[in-house]
Scaffold this active site. Structure first.
Site, PDB file in Angstrom:
ATOM      1  N   ARG A  29      40.398  -5.269  32.972  1.00  0.00           N
ATOM      2  CA  ARG A  29      41.251  -5.455  34.149  1.00  0.00           C
ATOM      3  C   ARG A  29      42.546  -6.215  33.922  1.00  0.00           C
ATOM      4  NH1 ARG A  29      36.240  -7.419  37.579  1.00  0.00           N
ATOM      5  NH2 ARG A  29      35.895  -8.181  35.480  1.00  0.00           N
ATOM      6  N   TYR A 152      18.813  -9.165  33.113  1.00  0.00           N
ATOM      7  CA  TYR A 152      19.365  -8.442  34.271  1.00  0.00           C
ATOM      8  C   TYR A 152      18.291  -7.602  34.960  1.00  0.00           C
ATOM      9  CZ  TYR A 152      24.059  -9.784  32.841  1.00  0.00           C
ATOM     10  OH  TYR A 152      25.181 -10.509  32.538  1.00  0.00           O
TER      11      TYR A 152
END
Ligand code: CP3
Length: 351
Positions: A29, A152
């Protein structure tokens, strides 16, 4: 034939004319062109699942900076997604699983995905990237470590303390070992398929192993990474495929990681590179370890601190320059440009 094999040579501790550099999360990003392609794809996951666009973003940082490797654009959570846990990303937020592993029956039902089927889109991206690079630099394939994936999968997303996972570890170690065994076989099949598809080096990201105590680290993280190393094809089409293991926060256990059979150990910025080098001797190459936060401070700070990292490793082979963790989305592009330039300019004197 690779035109620039500096990364591969450094990972194998062979002589190079300068210190190769690539950055974890080099595509992302902080690059305006990445944000554009991601918007075109619709979301981060759709970007990962579109081999044309994933190839495009893989190559974006290489068009700007003289990097010595590409890393295939994907995510570590593709494996649990392929196992059916239902990955999604909250807008601008971290990963979440719709069906985290909470019940024993779910855990007993876990199946190793077939890379050619559920993960074919990643293999297609690897093939396309390899073709597009045309031997200019090597392409790195990757996976999460069995333990980091389990974090996760059990927690259902990121966490400050991974308390669901740790509760399972201390209360039902048999269940966690079962998950780790399945993950381990999934990682081996996935990484070997990436190598078959053209990956020329492999990195295993153990982002959360450093949250464990020493005994638990050996039993729940390192033991399974060692199995991964043993299960990987170390040569493909006549070329050695180097393996990098990176445990964030693993500085206390560098010797143990180096004894796993890997070719290189990734280090975060909490470790002095020179001291680490003295501890591993000639066993492995080292990759790292500039604090990614230095990039936020701009080109001048970058030049100073990058020089310090090169000096800390010192003269000789076996250093791959990288950050100690991924590039932050708040990083000015000029800082990355300055970093790659300075490593290229200063590092020949160390060789
Ligand atoms: O290094 C590269 O350029 C290759 C691409 C890459 C990504 N993720 C792209 C990504 C790699 C190697 C990863 C690995 C990864 N993914 C790790 C291990 C390394 C690490 O950072 O510790 C982990 C833990 C993940 C899981 C994950 N993916 C998280 C926690 C997040 C959210 C945090 C964030 O930065 O937003 C992601 C999303 C993700 N993976 C992004 C990128 C570029 C940002 C998503 C977006 O564009 O919205």
């Amino acid at each position: 034939m690779l035109k620039n094999d500096t990364l591969i040579r450094a990972l194998l501790r062979q002589p190079t004319p300068y210190t190769p550099v690539w950055l974890m999360r080099q595509a992302g990003r902080y690059l305006p062109e990445y944000n554009k392609t991601r918007a075109q794809a619709g979301s981060f996951l759709e970007l990962c699942r579109n081999p044309d666009l994933a190839t495009e973003v893989t190559l974006q940082p290489l068009a700007r900076f003289a990097l010595d490797a590409a890393i295939v654009f994907s995510d570590i959570l593709t494996i649990p997604d392929a196992m059916g846990l239902g990955l999604h990303f909250a807008d601008g937020g971290g990963p979440r699983f719709e069906r985290p592993l909470r019940e024993e029956v779910q855990i007993r039902d876990l199946v190793v995905p077939e890379p050619d089927r559920q993960l074919r889109y990643v293999l297609d991206t690897v093939r396309q990237v390899r073709k597009a690079l045309a031997g200019s630099v090597p392409v790195i394939g990757f996976s999460g470590s069995p333990f980091t994936l389990a974090c996760y999968m059990v927690e259902g997303g990121g966490s400050a303390d991974f308390r669901t996972l740790k509760t399972m570890l201390y209360r039902r170690p048999d269940l966690l070992h079962h998950i780790l065994d399945i993950n381990c076989r999934a990682v081996i099949a996935y990484l070997n398929a990436q190598v078959e598809s053209g990956a020329q080096a492999i990195m295993v990201f153990d982002t959360w192993g450093g949250t464990l105590g020493p005994g638990e680290y050996r039993e729940y993280s390192l033991a399974y990474m060692r199995r991964v190393v043993e299960g990987l094809a170390r040569e493909h089409a006549g070329e050695r495929i180097p393996i990098i293991l990176f445990t964030k926060g693993g500085g206390a256990w560098i010797e143990d990681i180096a004894a796993s059979g890997c070719d290189a150990v990734g280090l975060d910025w909490t470790v002095d590179l020179g001291a680490a080098r003295a501890r591993v001797g000639k066993r492995v190459a080292l990759q790292g370890n500039l604090d990614p936060a230095v990039l936020l401070a701009g080109p001048e700070a970058v030049r100073d601190r990058a020089a310090a990292v090169l000096a800390a490793y010192g003269r000789g082979n076996g250093h791959v320059f990288n950050l100690g963790h991924g590039v932050s989305q708040h990083t000015p592009v000029e800082s990355v440009a300055a970093l790659v330039e300075i490593v290229r300019r200063l590092s020949p004197q160390f060789h």
